[in-house]
Design a protein around this motif. Structure first.
Motif, mmCIF file in Angstrom:
data_model
loop_
_atom_site.group_PDB
_atom_site.id
_atom_site.type_symbol
_atom_site.label_atom_id
_atom_site.label_comp_id
_atom_site.label_asym_id
_atom_site.label_seq_id
_atom_site.Cartn_x
_atom_site.Cartn_y
_atom_site.Cartn_z
ATOM 1 N N PRO A 1 34.119 51.695 86.497
ATOM 2 C CA PRO A 1 35.582 51.579 86.586
ATOM 3 C C PRO A 1 36.021 50.135 86.815
ATOM 4 O O PRO A 1 35.431 49.417 87.622
ATOM 5 N N ARG A 2 37.062 49.723 86.107
ATOM 6 C CA ARG A 2 37.530 48.338 86.207
ATOM 7 C C ARG A 2 38.028 48.002 87.612
ATOM 8 O O ARG A 2 38.010 46.843 88.021
ATOM 9 N N ARG A 3 38.488 48.998 88.366
ATOM 10 C CA ARG A 3 38.999 48.727 89.714
ATOM 11 C C ARG A 3 37.886 48.305 90.674
ATOM 12 O O ARG A 3 38.173 47.785 91.760
ATOM 13 N N LEU A 4 36.619 48.519 90.285
ATOM 14 C CA LEU A 4 35.495 48.116 91.129
ATOM 15 C C LEU A 4 35.006 46.712 90.800
ATOM 16 O O LEU A 4 34.214 46.139 91.544
ATOM 17 N N ALA A 5 35.472 46.149 89.671
ATOM 18 C CA ALA A 5 35.050 44.806 89.261
ATOM 19 C C ALA A 5 35.754 43.751 90.107
ATOM 20 O O ALA A 5 36.738 44.033 90.800
ATOM 21 N N LYS A 6 35.256 42.526 90.036
ATOM 22 C CA LYS A 6 35.848 41.440 90.817
ATOM 23 C C LYS A 6 37.311 41.239 90.430
ATOM 24 O O LYS A 6 37.659 41.231 89.256
ATOM 25 N N THR A 7 38.139 41.059 91.455
ATOM 26 C CA THR A 7 39.557 40.844 91.212
ATOM 27 C C THR A 7 39.797 39.435 90.674
ATOM 28 O O THR A 7 39.016 38.516 90.940
ATOM 29 N N GLU A 8 40.903 39.288 89.958
ATOM 30 C CA GLU A 8 41.230 37.979 89.392
ATOM 31 C C GLU A 8 41.668 36.994 90.478
ATOM 32 O O GLU A 8 41.150 35.887 90.577
ATOM 33 N N THR A 9 42.610 37.410 91.328
ATOM 34 C CA THR A 9 43.103 36.511 92.377
ATOM 35 C C THR A 9 43.214 37.218 93.715
ATOM 36 O O THR A 9 42.561 36.839 94.680
ATOM 37 N N TYR A 10 44.017 38.265 93.779
ATOM 38 C CA TYR A 10 44.216 38.988 95.038
ATOM 39 C C TYR A 10 43.794 40.446 94.868
ATOM 40 O O TYR A 10 43.793 40.984 93.767
ATOM 41 N N GLY A 11 43.450 41.075 95.995
ATOM 42 C CA GLY A 11 43.063 42.473 95.975
ATOM 43 C C GLY A 11 41.665 42.696 96.522
ATOM 44 O O GLY A 11 40.981 41.754 96.945
ATOM 45 N N THR A 12 41.241 43.953 96.531
ATOM 46 C CA THR A 12 39.920 44.311 97.052
ATOM 47 C C THR A 12 39.173 45.141 96.016
ATOM 48 O O THR A 12 39.766 45.949 95.300
ATOM 49 N N TYR B 1 26.644 32.305 76.457
ATOM 50 C CA TYR B 1 26.907 33.554 77.192
ATOM 51 C C TYR B 1 28.355 33.559 77.670
ATOM 52 O O TYR B 1 28.934 32.510 77.964
ATOM 53 N N GLN B 2 28.963 34.749 77.739
ATOM 54 C CA GLN B 2 30.347 34.825 78.185
ATOM 55 C C GLN B 2 30.492 34.328 79.627
ATOM 56 O O GLN B 2 29.616 34.529 80.456
ATOM 57 N N GLU B 3 31.627 33.676 79.917
ATOM 58 C CA GLU B 3 31.875 33.122 81.238
ATOM 59 C C GLU B 3 33.252 33.546 81.732
ATOM 60 O O GLU B 3 34.172 33.762 80.936
ATOM 61 N N HIS B 4 33.363 33.637 83.042
ATOM 62 C CA HIS B 4 34.641 33.940 83.688
ATOM 63 C C HIS B 4 34.989 32.731 84.553
ATOM 64 O O HIS B 4 34.589 32.654 85.712
ATOM 65 N N ALA B 5 35.733 31.779 83.966
ATOM 66 C CA ALA B 5 35.948 30.474 84.608
ATOM 67 C C ALA B 5 36.650 30.580 85.954
ATOM 68 O O ALA B 5 36.362 29.809 86.876
ATOM 69 N N SER B 6 37.561 31.532 86.118
ATOM 70 C CA SER B 6 38.314 31.623 87.369
ATOM 71 C C SER B 6 37.496 32.226 88.509
ATOM 72 O O SER B 6 37.972 32.305 89.637
ATOM 73 N N GLU B 7 36.256 32.653 88.215
ATOM 74 C CA GLU B 7 35.421 33.220 89.275
ATOM 75 C C GLU B 7 34.893 32.123 90.200
ATOM 76 O O GLU B 7 35.077 32.170 91.413
ATOM 77 N N TYR B 8 34.184 31.136 89.637
ATOM 78 C CA TYR B 8 33.677 30.009 90.419
ATOM 79 C C TYR B 8 34.019 28.660 89.788
ATOM 80 O O TYR B 8 33.918 27.635 90.449
ATOM 81 N N ALA C 1 36.015 39.108 73.771
ATOM 82 C CA ALA C 1 36.279 40.458 74.282
ATOM 83 C C ALA C 1 35.568 40.686 75.620
ATOM 84 O O ALA C 1 36.122 41.314 76.533
ATOM 85 N N LYS C 2 34.329 40.172 75.741
ATOM 86 C CA LYS C 2 33.593 40.314 76.989
ATOM 87 C C LYS C 2 34.275 39.557 78.127
ATOM 88 O O LYS C 2 34.339 40.038 79.267
ATOM 89 N N GLU C 3 34.776 38.357 77.828
ATOM 90 C CA GLU C 3 35.470 37.575 78.855
ATOM 91 C C GLU C 3 36.756 38.261 79.297
ATOM 92 O O GLU C 3 37.101 38.263 80.481
ATOM 93 N N GLU C 4 37.465 38.861 78.332
ATOM 94 C CA GLU C 4 38.686 39.600 78.686
ATOM 95 C C GLU C 4 38.359 40.862 79.475
ATOM 96 O O GLU C 4 39.156 41.306 80.308
ATOM 97 N N TRP C 5 37.158 41.417 79.230
ATOM 98 C CA TRP C 5 36.740 42.653 79.901
ATOM 99 C C TRP C 5 36.604 42.468 81.413
ATOM 100 O O TRP C 5 36.821 43.395 82.183
ATOM 101 N N VAL C 6 36.232 41.240 81.840
ATOM 102 C CA VAL C 6 36.029 40.990 83.276
ATOM 103 C C VAL C 6 37.148 40.128 83.861
ATOM 104 O O VAL C 6 37.013 39.576 84.945
ATOM 105 N N THR C 7 38.257 40.034 83.157
ATOM 106 C CA THR C 7 39.359 39.174 83.581
ATOM 107 C C THR C 7 40.605 40.000 83.893
ATOM 108 O O THR C 7 40.869 41.011 83.237
ATOM 109 N N GLY C 8 41.360 39.537 84.896
ATOM 110 C CA GLY C 8 42.675 40.111 85.167
ATOM 111 C C GLY C 8 42.698 41.377 85.998
ATOM 112 O O GLY C 8 43.711 42.076 86.040
ATOM 113 N N HIS C 9 41.614 41.686 86.713
ATOM 114 C CA HIS C 9 41.572 42.926 87.494
ATOM 115 C C HIS C 9 42.257 42.761 88.847
ATOM 116 O O HIS C 9 42.243 41.685 89.445
ATOM 117 N N GLU C 10 42.833 43.839 89.336
ATOM 118 C CA GLU C 10 43.567 43.818 90.602
ATOM 119 C C GLU C 10 42.871 44.609 91.699
ATOM 120 O O GLU C 10 43.380 44.715 92.811
#
Length: 487
Positions: free
Chosen positions: A162-173, A236-243, A9-18
């Motif tokens: 807010p999720r819109r302030l989190a790191k984007t998945e691929t494109y966006g600001t 610990y939860q990881e976000h593989a697509s980040e780095y 759930a934590k990994e999904e929480w920081v994944t897929g943002h635009e």
């Protein structure tokens, strides 16, 4: 929910943002800028702060309220109302100025302000460049970046952020996307200091420079490996697509000094900014020729492909660092043209207005570069650190530098003996490495202690306020103890 389910759930929480709109990102950043302006007006025109008596505790608490609380609110509970928060801070600043300015003092202040913008006149006192070690606007800018970074890396784990302030998945600001690049760019600015103190450093034997860079990089790389082992060790939860699977931001920071040293051989012929821009353009060409598809879609089958995001995006961060290094040659000296003058003197006249003009010109150039990237169809991507992301980060940060300098010029003459920095900004800027490490450590401790996804907004706000209080309090303690842990 068991531990495995919660980790997922934590990994999904920081994944897929635009991401979100740029304007919102800038409004959040301007909150700290306007808080600094409010502190400047308060310190200059009122007796609320009692710096003369060295009453550190009361001054620290007031600074915390003025500088930290508004920024905390701007990226959490009041994220949707940052425009109004900025307006309130500006109104308070103007009220303080108006209420504490008599006609006579207003006239005197106008004369002083005019002198600040014309401080390179022939009768201006010469300043020993060795005595001007810090520029308040640069310290405030770097502290703003660090404070927002520390806030974000923990706040992102709570629903109040807010999720819109989190790191984007691929494109966006997003705010965190800008923060990552700003961290590298600001490090590049202050990396120009050794070149300015001893210009001959850039022409020393390559082997000695490389060994020095490796020694400088080694502690950061060791921290990268420690973080890797801790993350894997506690599951610990990881976000593989980040780095990537193993790469982290410490590795990016650690390899920068080594590759900057490799680029020094080219600096004999061209400026660091030209080298950095060339790297960014060549990297963008390779992205267009197929590297971008590899980063986004290739399977993780070996060590390289497992860390493709971190390895490939490094070239974008290297270009930002090099351009920041070149801009640092203008920003750090008393005379912004000191580095390019043939006849360098040990005493110089402060020339803040010339630096403002240079920064303004750079702001226009970098924003034009960014607009060109968008027009030709290069979307912003922090994940691959492409050309549009490089231009966006540099254009945004040169704009922030210019605005912070305008605040400084409005209120202070930094070359005079007057209090021109809050304790918090001075401490955070002087101990950047310690602050960043402490923020990462506390973030891990909080996440291991509580399930942040289920914390209500009020409690999350209290935790974040306490977290920031501990960080800045320890930074001030380090500063008072004369311990320096800089980035």
């Amino acid at each position: 929910m068991d531990e495995a389910e919660y980790k997922k759930a934590k990994e999904e929480w920081v994944t897929g943002h635009e991401g979100g709109p740029m304007l919102e990102i800038y409004f959040i950043s301007f909150v700290f800028l306007n808080s600094f302006a409010l502190w400047s007006a308060t310190a200059k025109y009122t007796k609320i702060f009692d710096y003369a008596s060295n009453n550190i505790i009361s001054n620290f608490l007031l600074e915390y309220i003025i500088l930290i609380i508004p920024s905390l609110l701007s990226c959490t509970l009041l994220a949707g109302y940052t425009f109004y928060l900025n307006v309130i801070l500006l109104i308070l600043t103007f009220v303080i100025i108006i209420n504490n300015s008599s006609p006579k003092s207003t006239s005197d202040e106008k004369k002083k302000k005019k002198n600040r913008w014309e401080s390179d006149s022939e009768d201006e006192e010469l300043i020993d460049i060795d005595k001007i070690r810090k520029k308040p606007f640069l310290s405030a800018y770097r502290s703003c970046m660090m404070i927002l970074t520390c806030l974000s890396i923990l706040a992102v784990d709570f629903p109040v952020f807010p999720r819109r302030l989190a790191k984007t998945e691929t494109y966006g600001t997003s705010l965190m996307d800008l923060g990552v690049g700003s961290f590298v760019f600001s490090s590049g600015i202050v990396a120009a200091r050794p070149f300015l103190k001893k210009p001959e450093n850039r022409f020393k034997p390559f082997k000695g420079q490389l060994l020095r860079a490796v020694r400088q990089a080694l502690p950061i790389l060791i921290l990268g490996f420690i973080r890797l082992m801790m993350v894997k060790g506690v599951d610990y939860q990881e976000h593989a697509s980040e780095y990537g699977i193993h790469w982290n931001f410490f590795f990016t920071l650690g390899f920068l000094p080594i590759f900057v040293t490799l680029c020094r051989t080219l600096h004999k012929y061209v400026r660091f900014s030209i080298v950095g821009l060339s790297i960014a353009i060549l990297y963008q060409i390779t992205l267009y020729l197929g590297l971008e598809d590899y980063i986004l879609y290739a399977h993780r089958t070996d060590l390289i492909s497992s860390n493709k995001e971190g390895i490939c995006s490094f070239w974008g961060y290297l270009s930002m660092f090099l351009i920041g290094l070149d801009i640092g040659h203008y920003v750090l000296p008393v005379d912004p043209y000191y580095a390019i003058r043939q006849n360098r003197r040990t005493k110089k006249k402060p020339k803040p207005q010339k630096l403002a003009m240079i920064l303004f010109s750079l702001v226009i150039l970098f924003w034009l570069g960014f607009i060109f990237c968008i027009v030709i169809g290069i979307p912003i991507s922090r994940r691959i650190a492409n050309l549009s992301y490089v231009f966006w980060v540099i254009a945004s940060n040169t704009t922030f530098l210019l605005l912070f300098q305008i605040v400084e010029i409005t209120f202070f003459e930094y070359w005079k003996n007057e209090r021109n920095l809050p304790f918090i900004i001075e401490a955070v800027n002087s101990n950047g490495l310690a602050v960043f490490l402490l923020a990462n450590l506390l973030t891990g401790l909080v996440n291991l202690s509580i399930r942040t996804l289920f914390v209500n907004d009020s409690l999350a706000e209290c935790i974040l306020a306490g977290y920031m209080f501990v960080i800045v309090a320890i930074a001030i303690w380090f500063n008072i103890s004369n311990w320096k842990f800089k980035l």
